[in-house]
Design an enzyme around this catalytic site. Structure first.
Site, PDB file in Angstrom:
ATOM      1  N   LYS A   1       0.716  -1.081   0.039  1.00 57.46           N
ATOM      2  CA  LYS A   1       0.064  -0.064   0.049  1.00 57.46           C
ATOM      3  C   LYS A   1       0.863   1.360  -0.053  1.00 57.46           C
ATOM      4  O   LYS A   1       1.480   1.526   0.881  1.00 57.46           O
ATOM      5  CB  LYS A   1      -0.952  -0.073   1.096  1.00 57.46           C
ATOM      6  CG  LYS A   1      -1.944   1.129   1.111  1.00 57.46           C
ATOM      7  CD  LYS A   1      -2.515   1.512   2.518  1.00 57.46           C
ATOM      8  CE  LYS A   1      -1.810   2.506   3.485  1.00 57.46           C
ATOM      9  NZ  LYS A   1      -1.958   3.883   2.596  1.00 57.46           N
TER      10      LYS A   1
ATOM     11  N   GLY B   1       6.987   4.591   8.588  1.00 55.49           N
ATOM     12  CA  GLY B   1       6.106   5.696   8.968  1.00 55.49           C
ATOM     13  C   GLY B   1       6.408   6.045  10.270  1.00 55.49           C
ATOM     14  O   GLY B   1       7.218   5.790  11.102  1.00 55.49           O
ATOM     15  N   SER B   2       5.260   6.756  10.888  1.00 56.73           N
ATOM     16  CA  SER B   2       5.307   7.456  12.516  1.00 56.73           C
ATOM     17  C   SER B   2       5.257   6.279  13.358  1.00 56.73           C
ATOM     18  O   SER B   2       4.888   5.041  13.076  1.00 56.73           O
ATOM     19  CB  SER B   2       4.284   8.216  12.553  1.00 56.73           C
ATOM     20  OG  SER B   2       3.009   7.701  12.622  1.00 56.73           O
ATOM     21  N   THR B   3       6.093   6.574  14.604  1.00 57.92           N
ATOM     22  CA  THR B   3       5.995   5.468  15.588  1.00 57.92           C
ATOM     23  C   THR B   3       4.576   5.327  16.253  1.00 57.92           C
ATOM     24  O   THR B   3       4.191   4.158  16.532  1.00 57.92           O
ATOM     25  CB  THR B   3       6.992   5.999  16.867  1.00 57.92           C
ATOM     26  OG1 THR B   3       8.280   6.381  16.454  1.00 57.92           O
ATOM     27  CG2 THR B   3       6.942   5.360  17.861  1.00 57.92           C
ATOM     28  N   LEU B   4       3.738   6.415  16.229  1.00 59.61           N
ATOM     29  CA  LEU B   4       2.259   5.961  16.569  1.00 59.61           C
ATOM     30  C   LEU B   4       1.559   5.009  15.653  1.00 59.61           C
ATOM     31  O   LEU B   4       0.922   4.034  16.257  1.00 59.61           O
ATOM     32  CB  LEU B   4       1.539   7.589  16.395  1.00 59.61           C
ATOM     33  CG  LEU B   4      -0.119   7.592  16.678  1.00 59.61           C
ATOM     34  CD1 LEU B   4      -0.149   7.037  18.118  1.00 59.61           C
ATOM     35  CD2 LEU B   4      -0.564   8.806  16.507  1.00 59.61           C
ATOM     36  N   VAL B   5       1.705   5.150  14.320  1.00 59.53           N
ATOM     37  CA  VAL B   5       1.150   4.246  13.694  1.00 59.53           C
ATOM     38  C   VAL B   5       1.889   2.712  13.545  1.00 59.53           C
ATOM     39  O   VAL B   5       1.169   1.674  13.326  1.00 59.53           O
ATOM     40  CB  VAL B   5       1.013   4.598  12.088  1.00 59.53           C
ATOM     41  CG1 VAL B   5       0.255   3.716  11.016  1.00 59.53           C
ATOM     42  CG2 VAL B   5       0.279   6.225  12.017  1.00 59.53           C
ATOM     43  N   GLY B   6       3.191   2.814  13.751  1.00 60.63           N
ATOM     44  CA  GLY B   6       3.953   1.755  13.922  1.00 60.63           C
ATOM     45  C   GLY B   6       3.209   0.814  15.124  1.00 60.63           C
ATOM     46  O   GLY B   6       3.346  -0.317  14.980  1.00 60.63           O
TER      47      GLY B   6
ATOM     48  N   GLU C   1      10.375   0.760  10.451  1.00 57.12           N
ATOM     49  CA  GLU C   1      11.227   2.036  10.310  1.00 57.12           C
ATOM     50  C   GLU C   1      10.334   3.185  10.775  1.00 57.12           C
ATOM     51  O   GLU C   1       9.585   3.492   9.801  1.00 57.12           O
ATOM     52  CB  GLU C   1      11.585   1.936   8.935  1.00 57.12           C
ATOM     53  CG  GLU C   1      12.996   2.474   8.730  1.00 57.12           C
ATOM     54  CD  GLU C   1      12.669   4.060   8.682  1.00 57.12           C
ATOM     55  OE1 GLU C   1      12.797   4.785   9.546  1.00 57.12           O
ATOM     56  OE2 GLU C   1      12.820   4.354   7.512  1.00 57.12           O
TER      57      GLU C   1
ATOM     58  N   CYS D   1      12.742  11.078   8.145  1.00 53.97           N
ATOM     59  CA  CYS D   1      12.576  10.179   9.561  1.00 53.97           C
ATOM     60  C   CYS D   1      14.029  10.507  10.328  1.00 53.97           C
ATOM     61  O   CYS D   1      14.120  10.656  11.508  1.00 53.97           O
ATOM     62  CB  CYS D   1      12.370   9.080   9.370  1.00 53.97           C
ATOM     63  SG  CYS D   1      13.697   7.809   8.320  1.00 53.97           S
TER      64      CYS D   1
ATOM     65  N   GLU E   1       8.835  14.570  17.100  1.00 58.24           N
ATOM     66  CA  GLU E   1       9.323  14.586  15.913  1.00 58.24           C
ATOM     67  C   GLU E   1       8.375  15.463  15.067  1.00 58.24           C
ATOM     68  O   GLU E   1       7.100  15.259  15.185  1.00 58.24           O
ATOM     69  CB  GLU E   1       9.289  12.984  14.940  1.00 58.24           C
ATOM     70  CG  GLU E   1       9.602  13.029  13.717  1.00 58.24           C
ATOM     71  CD  GLU E   1       9.568  11.913  13.024  1.00 58.24           C
ATOM     72  OE1 GLU E   1      10.514  11.452  12.327  1.00 58.24           O
ATOM     73  OE2 GLU E   1       8.593  11.024  13.156  1.00 58.24           O
TER      74      GLU E   1
END
Length: 500
Positions: free
Chosen positions: A193, A246-251, A269, A303, A400
């Site tokens: 995606k 992507g972001s740590t939140l979504v990770g 990552e 990043c 970030e």
């Protein structure tokens, strides 16, 4: 049938016509999404809609997985020799090279990065990466292990099967390549995606994948939103590995979905708040140039951006003077202008997020040394921004921002700067500027980060691993290390004489 997007570029740096299908790419064909809905692709320089692409759904992810499973069992995986996989990857690299300017133009159009940077940076690195993993395709080997003369033991590194991949909008083509190249080299099939903000190069790559001769179903691209298509990939019971950038939140959400479904293998990552350390003995001219590149590269949407700039007290004033001058010289504007250094941020959402951090810095007592405002009257442009007089607890120091915003911080000595630099939940990258090699290496070894640059910044190579410590991720992209993300190790015990 999906629509075809055609665009005529007539710019100072590129003139040409681009045409591509706007559908999902499943089982070697472009198709509409199951619901028949579309997603607008916006030009960030002016907020105008460029085109619309098909919106995928969880049902479309199911169809893509069906196609990927069929291809894995019939025409790819262990049914396709590594030499053949390498040949196809090399063909793809040649096609990307042939279409370099067209792909760079598409990156500039929906991402806003400058055409020149996309061409010389993103495209060059993408071609290098595909060729690097093409070379690995017939070198995925196990080992023979000596256990005794009555038993033969060996290991096999086998492809996982169907892998899911979710990529961000900041380096659309490069992240697409970083994901698919090692996965294909090791024999996996893919459901990927791209970001809904920047799908155009991923879709154009589908045409090139077809032209290179990859079997149908080996690579499937499902454009869509993270909470639908992304979640469907991360939680799918027949996808056995997911790689996310992507972001740590979504990770965290991806990791949770992977755990709650089939406990799938993950590579993450994620974000960073990277320290860039300038010692008194640094070559100040070079330190300033690299520091500017470290934070303003890709408009700060990187990043590993060097957003916390630590400067030793002996050169602080002179560094700040030169860094300010360098920052003021950055040309903001049209990504297709030959002299533009910084284009717009990706979207209204990201623009608002960055401006929110700037306001937070002001409210918490930091000083805006320069910038901090919108640039121009349309699009998502933000001035290069430098904060001073910050404290470690401020959001602009800890979180970030993902924009052209830096915090310049004075430090006393090595102990002081190592403590401050490591005072973060992130650990993606860091840099050290000094003429003292012993100090450079000693400091680099003490910093808790996955990538350390000495007297440079944002330097990446396909054969060198990239990834983070702490909450900056799990696993490594690039290099031989990335191959382990996409293989399972099987141990085989063959009895040569033992009797029961």
């Amino acid at each position: 049938m999906p629509a075809v997007f055609t665009h005529e570029f007539n710019t100072p740096v590129y003139k040409g016509k681009v045409s591509l299908n706007t559908g999902l790419f499943i089982n070697g064909q472009f198709v509409d999404g199951s619901d028949g809905t579309t997603i607008d692709v916006v030009n960030p320089t002016n907020g105008a809609v460029v085109t619309s692409v098909s919106e995928g759904t969880p049902r479309d992810v199911d169809l893509a997985v069906d196609a990927a499973e069929k291809a894995f069992e019939a025409t790819w995986g262990l049914n396709c020799p590594g030499s053949r996989r390498g040949l196809l990857l090399n063909r793809l690299a040649a096609l990307v090279e042939e279409h370099t300017e067209e792909l760079a133009a598409l990156e500039a159009l929906d991402n806003g990065k400058t055409f020149n940077m996309a061409r010389t940076g993103d495209l060059s690195l993408s071609i290098e990466c595909i060729r690097y993993y093409a070379g690995w395709a017939d070198k995925i080997t196990g080992r023979v292990l000596e256990t005794g003369e009555d038993k033969f033991n060996y290991t096999r590194h086998e492809p996982i099967g169907v892998v899911g991949q979710i990529i961000p909008w900041n380096f659309p083509l490069l992240m697409f390549v970083w994901k698919i190249a090692p996965a294909l080299a090791t024999g996996n099939t893919i459901v990927i995606k791209p970001s809904e903000f920047t799908p155009l190069t991923a879709i154009r790559m589908c045409h090139l994948i077809q032209e290179a001769g990859f079997p149908a179903g080996v690579v499937n691209v499902v454009t869509g939103y993270g909470n639908t298509v992304g979640h469907a990939i991360a939680s799918h019971m027949r996808i056995h590995k997911v790689a996310f950038t992507g972001s740590t939140l979504v990770g965290r959400k991806v990791m949770e979905a992977a755990a709650k479904s089939n406990l799938k293998n993950i590579t993450l990552e994620l974000g960073g708040k990277s320290p860039n350390i300038i010692f008194n003995d640094a070559d100040l001219e070079q330190a300033v140039n690299w520091a500017a590149f470290g934070i303003y590269f890709n408009h700060g949407q990187c990043c590993c951006a060097g957003s916390r700039i630590f400067v030793q007290e002996g050169v602080y004033d002179e560094f700040l003077r030169r860094f300010t001058e360098k920052s003021r010289s950055i040309k903001i504007g049209d990504p297709f202008a030959s002299d533009t250094s910084q284009g717009p941020q990706i979207s209204q959402i990201q623009y608002d997020r960055i401006m929110g951090y700037i306001e937070s810095g002001k409210k918490q007592g930091a000083k805006v040394h320069m910038g901090g405002e919108r640039h121009g009257s349309e699009g998502y442009f933000i001035q290069p921004t430098i904060f001073l007089d910050s404290s470690p607890d401020m959001r602009i120091v800890q979180e970030e921002i993902f924009g052209p915003v830096s915090v310049v911080i004075k430090f006393k000595d090595e102990e002081d700067v190592v403590r401050q630099a490591n005072d973060t939940m992130y650990g993606l990258a860091a840099a050290v500027f000094t003429r003292d090699v012993s100090r450079a290496i000693a400091t680099a070894h003490r910093l808790r980060a996955g990538t350390l640059w000495v007297n440079c910044y944002n330097q990446l190579n396909s054969n060198v691993p990239f990834g983070g410590f702490k909450q900056s991720g799990i696993g490594r992209e690039l290099g031989e290390y990335a191959l382990s993300n996409y293989t399972e190790v099987k141990a085989v015990h063959v009895n040569l004489g033992k009797k029961m």
